[in-house]
Design a protein around this motif. Structure first.
Motif, PDB file in Angstrom:
ATOM      1  N   GLU A 486       0.813  -1.220   0.000  1.00 10.98           N
ATOM      2  CA  GLU A 486       0.000   0.000   0.000  1.00 10.98           C
ATOM      3  C   GLU A 486       0.841   1.263   0.000  1.00 10.98           C
ATOM      4  O   GLU A 486       0.556   2.202  -0.759  1.00 10.98           O
ATOM      5  CB  GLU A 486      -0.903   0.027   1.240  1.00 10.98           C
ATOM      6  CG  GLU A 486      -2.146  -0.818   1.150  1.00 10.98           C
ATOM      7  CD  GLU A 486      -2.969  -0.725   2.418  1.00 10.98           C
ATOM      8  OE1 GLU A 486      -4.195  -0.809   2.315  1.00 10.98           O
ATOM      9  OE2 GLU A 486      -2.387  -0.583   3.507  1.00 10.98           O
ATOM     10  N   ILE A 487       1.839   1.319   0.852  1.00 13.68           N
ATOM     11  CA  ILE A 487       2.500   2.617   1.062  1.00 13.68           C
ATOM     12  C   ILE A 487       3.905   2.707   0.496  1.00 13.68           C
ATOM     13  O   ILE A 487       4.402   3.815   0.296  1.00 13.68           O
ATOM     14  CB  ILE A 487       2.510   2.994   2.555  1.00 13.68           C
ATOM     15  CG1 ILE A 487       3.285   1.973   3.382  1.00 13.68           C
ATOM     16  CG2 ILE A 487       1.101   3.155   3.078  1.00 13.68           C
ATOM     17  CD1 ILE A 487       3.523   2.441   4.811  1.00 13.68           C
ATOM     18  N   SER A 488       4.560   1.573   0.214  1.00 13.62           N
ATOM     19  CA  SER A 488       5.916   1.651  -0.353  1.00 13.62           C
ATOM     20  C   SER A 488       5.936   1.314  -1.825  1.00 13.62           C
ATOM     21  O   SER A 488       6.895   1.619  -2.525  1.00 13.62           O
ATOM     22  CB  SER A 488       6.857   0.699   0.394  1.00 13.62           C
ATOM     23  OG  SER A 488       6.585  -0.648   0.038  1.00 13.62           O
ATOM     24  N   TYR A 489       4.866   0.637  -2.314  1.00 15.50           N
ATOM     25  CA  TYR A 489       4.753   0.157  -3.689  1.00 15.50           C
ATOM     26  C   TYR A 489       5.772  -0.940  -4.003  1.00 15.50           C
ATOM     27  O   TYR A 489       6.055  -1.221  -5.170  1.00 15.50           O
ATOM     28  CB  TYR A 489       4.877   1.298  -4.717  1.00 15.50           C
ATOM     29  CG  TYR A 489       4.084   2.534  -4.374  1.00 15.50           C
ATOM     30  CD1 TYR A 489       2.872   2.442  -3.697  1.00 15.50           C
ATOM     31  CD2 TYR A 489       4.556   3.800  -4.711  1.00 15.50           C
ATOM     32  CE1 TYR A 489       2.145   3.580  -3.374  1.00 15.50           C
ATOM     33  CE2 TYR A 489       3.836   4.934  -4.398  1.00 15.50           C
ATOM     34  CZ  TYR A 489       2.630   4.822  -3.721  1.00 15.50           C
ATOM     35  OH  TYR A 489       1.907   5.944  -3.397  1.00 15.50           O
ATOM     36  N   VAL A 490       6.342  -1.547  -2.967  1.00 15.58           N
ATOM     37  CA  VAL A 490       7.178  -2.735  -3.150  1.00 15.58           C
ATOM     38  C   VAL A 490       6.236  -3.923  -3.268  1.00 15.58           C
ATOM     39  O   VAL A 490       5.383  -4.149  -2.387  1.00 15.58           O
ATOM     40  CB  VAL A 490       8.150  -2.924  -1.968  1.00 15.58           C
ATOM     41  CG1 VAL A 490       8.884  -4.259  -2.089  1.00 15.58           C
ATOM     42  CG2 VAL A 490       9.143  -1.774  -1.913  1.00 15.58           C
ATOM     43  N   HIS A 491       6.365  -4.707  -4.335  1.00 12.62           N
ATOM     44  CA  HIS A 491       5.497  -5.861  -4.510  1.00 12.62           C
ATOM     45  C   HIS A 491       5.737  -6.869  -3.389  1.00 12.62           C
ATOM     46  O   HIS A 491       6.886  -7.189  -3.055  1.00 12.62           O
ATOM     47  CB  HIS A 491       5.759  -6.535  -5.862  1.00 12.62           C
ATOM     48  CG  HIS A 491       4.995  -7.804  -6.039  1.00 12.62           C
ATOM     49  ND1 HIS A 491       5.572  -9.046  -5.876  1.00 12.62           N
ATOM     50  CD2 HIS A 491       3.688  -8.030  -6.326  1.00 12.62           C
ATOM     51  CE1 HIS A 491       4.669  -9.981  -6.078  1.00 12.62           C
ATOM     52  NE2 HIS A 491       3.516  -9.390  -6.351  1.00 12.62           N
ATOM     53  N   ALA A 492       4.644  -7.354  -2.800  1.00  9.44           N
ATOM     54  CA  ALA A 492       4.776  -8.296  -1.692  1.00  9.44           C
ATOM     55  C   ALA A 492       3.645  -9.307  -1.745  1.00  9.44           C
ATOM     56  O   ALA A 492       2.512  -8.975  -2.108  1.00  9.44           O
ATOM     57  CB  ALA A 492       4.753  -7.559  -0.350  1.00  9.44           C
TER      58      ALA A 492
END
Length: 604
Positions: A486-492
């Motif tokens: 949601e907030i870092s836009y790092v895919h997880a």
């Protein structure tokens, strides 16, 4: 999930509208605009961009003491100047702001409004032209006649330059409230917009309209039946929406969790009988004993909190329990069982999919309670019974304190159900002692924030990350992965630890870190084996645990205090909130208002 504000009174409207919109910006921030009824013409100023940017470019001539405003989360049409609200009819006389979706907009364009030239791609502009096309003298009659032709969800506010003494509002599936001041009135989609001016509010129901004038209001149904609505006092205070010295609302709300948990517990622990007392549950012991199943419904973080709640209920009350995404529930024609307790979870109390599930359950004769944070919200009123979180307003789009408070609410529910059934007083006392200690333990985790911030550097440089956990750790991993996305836009992505070897392990590499949630429970050794599998593929591993034992092979270990095993997930989730926050901070993201998202999802 957009924001509406309106004003009528003795003050200039434009500054009040822009101030209110800034307090609603967490509900949508693609574009913004206001319409002010002037002495000779309706003046509209709108544009793509944040409220502050739009307000800074507003012309000084926006005089007038009646107006409406809107901050948008785009549904129909891209976030452009033309698609920003308010929308006006062809004459420029009538202006409309709208939350929701008009499902038959295309049909109306092709029939009733055939030949009308549209200036935007939005469904909302259909409303402006439709209201103007009605053959009535009074604005409220025009609005009501137009809405009888409309299918879909809406919360609207309408002004007419030729009738400058009023705002007409209506709701169906999207919240609208009136706020009563001294010789002035406000309208809004959320009390946050008006709380600095008055705490007296009136909530409209579905298919209800209001004519609002500076001296008062009149309410009636879509069928023109008068209704009676008295103002009630909202418990929210204006300072609750300030950052309180923190860089972001999210950071403030993470650090408010010890106090939020204290409020959630306040007056609800019955130490004499080692149980909880939830006054809003409204179930006597016979009804509790008759339960054969509990079904929890929610969306997003509320769904993950529901997974945690279902596990707590099964563990402590020994009632079969599960959680399901509310957005899917009603579309599979669910079997509503008379001996099942349905629990609807929604921070805002306005989540459309969850509300629709509640209405489906009620229509089929089921028993449903709400777990919500917003008194007076639609889901709270629809359910009529349930648990208020008392977490206070949460402004950041990303849920933190309400997620934790929901977990506490479910622990209380599980304790009360369990003590009515088979949970002994010794175990009840053990859970109460753990709940009592929880606020101080959360503060202990927050005091170690610097350690978490250092670990966050390992995620900030990654393009993708895995989160794993088993049983009590699984929903924690799901929520943590969502926070990071949601907030870092790092895919997880999050998986049960044992599922990693059934496909996802193919993606493990030195470039893909794994965050492992490892409670100190009967699965400790199995979780260590999964970590060893990851390390054998040279995957970096960050471990979050409540154990003091060494974790061989971990690149970093974040530890939380020990608590009752049933409550361990509540503590294990706190450092993962901080991990996502500091990862986003290091990447320079807009933490409170992440792209493409809004706080309260009131459309399907």
């Amino acid at each position: 999930m957009c924001g509406i504000v309106g004003y009528l009174g003795r003050q200039p409207a434009a500054p009040i509208l822009f101030e209110g919109l800034q307090r609603l910006e967490y509900r949508g921030y693609d574009s913004a605009g206001i319409a002010v009824v002037g002495t000779s013409a309706l003046r509209v100023h709108k544009a793509a961009g944040r409220v502050g940017e739009v307000a800074a470019r507003a012309p000084k001539r926006l005089g007038g003491k009646v107006g409406i405003g809107h901050t948008r989360w785009a549904t129909h049409g891209e976030p452009t100047d033309a698609n920003a609200h308010p929308h006006v009819d062809a004459s420029g006389r009538i202006a409309v702001v709208h939350n929701g979706i008009i499902e038959n907009a295309s049909e109306l364009k092709a029939t009733v409004l055939a030949g009308v030239a549209f200036a935007s791609e939005t469904d909302t502009e259909v409303l402006a032209h439709l209201i103007a096309a009605q053959d009535h003298d009074e604005l409220e009659d025009r609005v009501r006649a137009a809405l009888l032709l409309v299918e879909g969800a809406y919360g609207i506010a309408v002004v007419d330059q030729d009738q400058p003494d009023r705002i007409v509002v209506a709701r169906n599936g999207s919240p609208v409230l009136l706020a009563v001041g001294e010789h002035e009135m406000f309208v809004a989609s959320d009390a946050a917009a008006v709380i600095r001016h008055t705490d007296q509010v009136v909530h409209l129901d579905d298919r209800e309209l209001a004519v609002v004038r500076a001296g008062g209001y009149r309410t009636f149904t879509l069928d023109a039946v008068p209704t009676t609505k008295a103002p009630t006092r909202t418990p929210i205070v204006a300072t609750a929406y300030d950052k309180g010295g923190h860089r972001d609302h999210m950071h403030k709300e993470i650090h408010e969790q010890p106090v939020a948990v204290e409020r959630a517990l306040g007056g609800r622990l019955d130490r004499r009988f080692a149980t909880a007392h939830l006054g809003g549950l409204r179930m006597d012991p016979r009804e509790v004993l008759a339960l054969r199943r509990v079904k929890v419904l929610g969306c997003g973080s509320a769904f993950y909190a529901g997974l945690a709640g279902a596990l707590q209920i099964e563990t402590l009350a020994r009632i079969p329990a599960d959680a399901e995404a509310a957005s899917e529930f009603r579309y599979r024609n669910p079997i509503i069982e008379p001996d099942t307790l349905y629990v609807a979870v929604s921070q805002s109390g306005e989540t459309f999919d969850t509300l629709a599930a509640v209405q489906e359950i009620k229509r089929k004769g089921g028993t449903v309670i709400g777990v919500v944070n917003t008194p007076g919200s639609t889901i709270a009123r629809e359910c009529g019974a349930g648990i208020f979180l008392h977490a206070g307003p949460e402004v950041s789009v990303t849920s933190t304190k309400t997620f934790t408070s929901t977990g506490v609410a479910f622990a209380l529910l599980a304790l009360q159900l369990g003590r009515t059934r088979d949970l002994g007083p010794a175990d009840g006392g053990r859970i109460i002692a753990a709940l009592d200690a929880l606020p101080a333990q959360i503060q202990q985790v927050l005091d170690a924030e610097a350690e978490v911030a250092a670990v966050a550097e390992r995620l900030a440089g990654a393009e993708s990350a895995f989160f794993i956990g088993r049983v009590r750790g699984h929903h924690v991993a799901l929520e943590a992965a969502q926070k990071l996305k949601e907030i870092s836009y790092v895919h997880a992505e999050a998986y049960p630890g044992a599922e990693l070897k059934h496909g996802p392990l193919a993606l493990v590499s030195p470039a893909v870190p794994t965050v492992a949630v490892v409670p100190d429970d009967e699965l400790w050794e199995k979780n260590l084996s999964t970590i060893a599998e990851i390390r054998a593929r040279k995957g970096p591993v960050i471990v979050v645990t409540d154990s003091s034992a060494p974790v061989d092979g971990a690149d970093a270990v974040l530890r939380v205090p020990r608590t009752a095993p049933e409550l361990a997930p509540l503590l294990l989730g706190i450092p993962l909130q901080l991990l996502a926050y500091h990862c986003a901070l290091q990447l320079g993201r807009d933490i409170d208002q992440p792209r493409n998202l809004a706080k309260s999802v009131t459309v399907e």
